[in-house]
Design a protein around this motif. Sequence first.
Motif, short mmCIF file in Angstrom:
data_model
loop_
_atom_site.label_atom_id
_atom_site.label_comp_id
_atom_site.label_asym_id
_atom_site.label_seq_id
_atom_site.Cartn_x
_atom_site.Cartn_y
_atom_site.Cartn_z
N GLN A 155 0.83 -1.21 0.00
CA GLN A 155 0.00 0.00 0.00
C GLN A 155 0.86 1.26 0.00
OE1 GLN A 155 -3.32 0.20 -0.53
NE2 GLN A 155 -3.06 -1.98 -0.89
N LEU A 156 1.91 1.27 0.79
CA LEU A 156 2.80 2.43 0.81
C LEU A 156 3.51 2.61 -0.53
CD1 LEU A 156 4.23 2.19 4.39
CD2 LEU A 156 3.20 4.23 3.37
N ASP A 157 3.91 1.51 -1.14
CA ASP A 157 4.56 1.58 -2.44
C ASP A 157 3.59 2.15 -3.48
OD1 ASP A 157 7.03 0.78 -4.02
OD2 ASP A 157 5.47 -0.30 -5.12
N HIS A 158 2.34 1.70 -3.45
CA HIS A 158 1.33 2.21 -4.38
C HIS A 158 1.02 3.68 -4.13
CE1 HIS A 158 0.51 -1.54 -6.36
NE2 HIS A 158 0.23 -2.14 -5.23
N TRP A 159 1.11 4.13 -2.90
CA TRP A 159 0.90 5.53 -2.56
C TRP A 159 2.08 6.38 -3.05
CZ3 TRP A 159 4.25 8.12 0.79
CH2 TRP A 159 3.91 9.43 1.09
N ALA A 160 3.29 5.90 -2.79
CA ALA A 160 4.49 6.69 -3.07
C ALA A 160 4.75 6.85 -4.56
CB ALA A 160 5.70 6.05 -2.39
N GLY A 161 4.52 5.80 -5.34
CA GLY A 161 4.83 5.85 -6.77
C GLY A 161 4.19 6.99 -7.52
N PRO A 162 2.86 7.09 -7.50
CA PRO A 162 2.20 8.17 -8.27
C PRO A 162 2.55 9.58 -7.78
CG PRO A 162 0.62 6.47 -7.65
CD PRO A 162 1.89 6.16 -6.94
N LEU A 163 2.99 9.68 -6.54
CA LEU A 163 3.36 10.99 -6.01
C LEU A 163 4.82 11.34 -6.29
CD1 LEU A 163 1.54 10.88 -2.57
CD2 LEU A 163 0.82 12.06 -4.64
N GLY A 164 5.53 10.43 -6.95
CA GLY A 164 6.95 10.67 -7.24
C GLY A 164 7.83 10.56 -6.00
N ARG A 165 7.35 9.89 -4.97
CA ARG A 165 8.12 9.73 -3.72
C ARG A 165 8.96 8.45 -3.82
NH1 ARG A 165 5.58 12.61 0.87
NH2 ARG A 165 7.59 12.09 1.77
#
Length: 191
Positions: A115-125
């Motif tokens: 879930q964190l990976d899916h959150w971070a990716g689209p935000l460029g994090r």
Amino acid sequence: MANALRAPELRIAASVAQQGLAARLWSVMLGCAAVYGRVPDLDPGLLHWDPDASAPGDLWLSEVRPLPADSATVADVVLHGHLAPLATALRAHYRIAPGLLWGNAASALAGAARQLDHWAGPLGRTEAATRTRTLAAELLAHPLLAGAGTLTGTAFRRRSCCLYYRVPGGGVCGDCCFLRPPRSSARGASG
């Protein structure tokens, strides 16, 4: 929880509750590690919950004490501080197999990381995503979790079953060792 799930056995509800608690603990730790590079001390004397609340899984800290976000610290706080003592109690009271409980813990960890990976990716994090994946992989290699499943990228396949398929209307989870619920004759042997 057993009544809400209509679980035919208390150990099924205990398994689901343990996995839910593990998910909350891992989410807090991985999220803080990914975003802040520090994690909160979840000492049992600081961590509180209200079992009578409408959402008994809500947790809060009476004091925030930051700790390093390395895998040894996170393992000490979550695995040794919470999940190992809980596993001991659940095994004693509900006859739950150790492999099932550590599988739940590993599944919850992998799910929080995904879930964190899916959150971070689209935000460029990308830095947060990298920290999350690295920390999760290191934690899944911990002796208590090693062998509980296989991590491929952010996908996890566990080697045990949480027993959720035995709940009326339940099924197998996305990372279950079963592709479909076992037949009723095999139900006593799972876990």
